[in-house]
Motif scaffolding. Structure first.
Motif, mmCIF file in Angstrom:
data_model
loop_
_atom_site.group_PDB
_atom_site.id
_atom_site.type_symbol
_atom_site.label_atom_id
_atom_site.label_comp_id
_atom_site.label_asym_id
_atom_site.label_seq_id
_atom_site.Cartn_x
_atom_site.Cartn_y
_atom_site.Cartn_z
ATOM 1 N N SER A 1 0.830 -1.211 0.000
ATOM 2 C CA SER A 1 0.000 0.000 0.000
ATOM 3 C C SER A 1 0.862 1.257 0.000
ATOM 4 C CB SER A 1 -0.918 0.001 1.225
ATOM 5 O OG SER A 1 -1.864 -1.039 1.146
ATOM 6 N N GLU B 1 -4.022 5.665 -0.288
ATOM 7 C CA GLU B 1 -3.167 5.127 -1.343
ATOM 8 C C GLU B 1 -3.172 5.998 -2.593
ATOM 9 O OE1 GLU B 1 -4.644 1.236 -2.081
ATOM 10 O OE2 GLU B 1 -3.605 0.322 -0.380
ATOM 11 N N SER C 1 1.013 4.206 -2.790
ATOM 12 C CA SER C 1 0.783 5.623 -2.500
ATOM 13 C C SER C 1 1.900 6.494 -3.082
ATOM 14 C CB SER C 1 0.676 5.840 -0.987
ATOM 15 O OG SER C 1 1.928 5.617 -0.354
ATOM 16 N N ILE D 1 -1.236 5.478 5.856
ATOM 17 C CA ILE D 1 -1.475 4.108 5.375
ATOM 18 C C ILE D 1 -1.676 3.160 6.548
ATOM 19 C CG2 ILE D 1 -0.404 2.152 4.213
ATOM 20 C CD1 ILE D 1 -1.459 4.158 2.255
#
Length: 532
Positions: free
Chosen positions: A327, A515, A331, A438
């Motif tokens: 993730s 993300e 991002s 995140i």
């Protein structure tokens, strides 16, 4: 008088008098329709509001198309795109044209009169000149920083001196080119292209700001969509609870008449029904508030649309494992804040390189080559010039050095170094913020899913307790207060279940937002190449 007014109104209703709407008319079924977009409908007045069935995907598309906050940021991006076009226009050739009529007449000094006497044998006490001239030039900036100029000039003149020699008019022409090329300061492609590259970086930053604003608005709009679902779900649950209370009250009345129940049980049922009707009214207002919030994201209002909005999609449990490293890497590729700050680094690198170039002294190579033509009134001076018999050329260097140590360029270079250091610190801050967001979003998804499972178990247990209490009440081993308490516990548990489901859906959207993939996952990602 009051009875007469009531009779008059009743007669008007029976006759179908225009403008009179009965409660029965209002309670008639309202038509429903499914739409892809809600906003942008023409203003109209409807007696019975329609119900629009809106899916989440259609709603997101409508928000992207109609929301004014997104449109405002899109306009900011458009401004920067125009700035890039303006910066590139520096290479646009420029044409310069002049046309001039001139007449001069003055007295000659004694020295000037003796000069004409010694050269031509005549004395001119006055000098006059009558002329007109025209010039045409095209100048252009080269990618290496030099400027090239192509020029042509034509002059038609007559004066007292030439007239004394028997020539009444002359024609003069020059044709050629000149160039000025920096050798140190402003030399090369990088300093020349610096304003364009800075403008392009500003455009890319504005594009990422546009994406960020669109994602924030869409995330908030999706949250409002689920809030509307939750408000309507609570309204349905509370209406069911009110109907249950009405049935129990009716049964209690029957038992009271048959002598099988005390009057206090009826009073208990009436109080419970009143409380539930109050909760229904509260839920109705929550639906209105949630529906208007949805309209706000669509940049419309009930005055323009007037339709009731009803959600089509329901929360669904998606048990998908997402790794933190995966993730985070996603991002870094999609999150607008990180992409924008990386563009800032590129922009400051360009500014620093340009500021460093400005520390050099100004040394320019200059050169020119012209062909000259001169004829009398009956010949063409252009043909004379193209014979290249009378050229004139020049090559040289021009040096310009500030005597105070070039303080301006030095301070701008120091400021550029500080700005680059500042933006590098911003990169680190954004990276830390992304990692934390995140982690928070992933934990929120896991915890929300756990709450959904736990609350589902609570609903099952409270339903069993209600079934048991209902059976005990039927055989006379319980009372109305306990029955209503169990029933209210079940309603609260089901409302809590709906809230946890909505919370889980919002957690998924927040993870997509963290993300930077929210627009992509909803199929409305903004492509920069489509808007160039």
């Amino acid at each position: 008088m009051g009875r007469f007014a009531h009779c008059l109104i009743a007669a008007m209703i029976c006759m179908g008098f225009p403008g009179i709407i009965t409660a029965a008319d209002e309670m008639k079924g309202s038509p429903k329709e499914s739409v892809a977009g809600i906003a942008g409908k023409p203003s109209q007045v409807t007696k019975v509001p329609r119900t629009l069935l809106v899916s989440l995907n259609d709603y997101v598309v409508s928000v992207m198309r109609n929301n004014e906050q997104i449109a405002f940021q899109d306009a900011e991006w458009a401004v920067t795109r125009e700035a890039v076009r303006g910066a590139k226009a520096v290479f646009e050739p420029v044409m310069l044209g002049t046309y001039q009529l001139q007449y001069d007449k003055r007295k000659n000094t004694a020295q000037q009169m003796m000069s004409t006497f010694n050269n031509g044998g005549f004395v001119l006490p006055e000098f006059w000149e009558d002329s007109y001239s025209q010039q045409l030039a095209v100048e252009e900036l080269l990618p290496v920083g030099g400027r090239v100029k192509l020029a042509y000039s034509y002059r038609d003149f007559s004066d007292s001196v030439n007239e004394g020699y028997g020539f009444d008019k002359y024609k003069q022409t020059t044709l050629g080119a000149s160039i000025s090329q920096p050798l140190l300061k402003d030399a090369g492609v990088a300093p020349t292209m610096a304003p364009i590259r800075i403008a392009e970086a500003d455009r890319d930053i504005a594009f990422q700001n546009y994406r960020m604003q669109a994602m924030r608005v869409v995330a908030e709009a999706m949250s409002a969509y689920w809030d509307l679902f939750l408000a309507r779900e609570k309204l349905l649950l509370r209406r069911d609870s009110a109907r249950t209370a009405e049935k129990i009250l009716h049964d209690n009345f029957v038992r009271l008449k048959t002598g099988k129940m005390a009057e206090t049980e009826v009073i208990e049922a009436k109080a419970a029904l009143a409380a539930r009707r109050s909760l229904v009214s509260e839920a109705k207002q929550a639906v209105v508030a949630a529906m208007n919030m949805v309209r706000t994201f669509l940049s419309t209002s009930v005055a323009l649309a007037g339709e009731e909005i009803e959600t089509v999609d329901r929360p669904s449990i998606e048990v998908t494992h997402r790794d933190f490293a995966e993730s985070l890497n996603r991002s870094f590729k999609l999150r607008g804040e990180y992409l924008a700050v990386r563009k800032k680094v590129e922009r400051e690198d360009v500014r620093l390189a340009y500021a460093k170039n400005q520390l050099w002294p100004q040394i320019d190579l200059k050169g020119s080559y012209f062909l000259n033509g001169l004829t009398d009134r009956y010949a063409d001076p252009f043909n004379d010039a193209t014979k290249a018999k009378h050229p004139s050329w020049m090559v040289g260097l021009e040096l310009k050095i500030p005597l105070g140590g070039n303080k301006k360029a030095s301070s701008e270079h120091a400021a550029a170094l500080q700005r680059r250091r500042q933006v590098l610190l911003e990169v680190k801050a954004v990276e830390v913020s992304l990692a934390n967001s995140i982690e928070t979003a992933l934990r929120n998804v896991d915890n929300s899913l756990e709450q959904v499972k736990e609350q589902s178990g609570v609903v099952e247990m409270t339903r069993k307790l209600l079934d048991t209490e209902t059976e005990r009440f039927r055989i006379g081993k319980s009372n109305s207060r306990m029955l209503f308490e169990r029933e209210q516990n079940l309603i609260n548990a089901r409302e809590g279940e709906a809230e946890t489901l909505v919370k889980f859906m919002k957690a998924l959207h927040q993870l997509d937002l963290a993300e930077g993939a929210l627009l992509m996952n909803r199929g409305v990602e903004i492509k920069e190449v489509e808007r160039q």
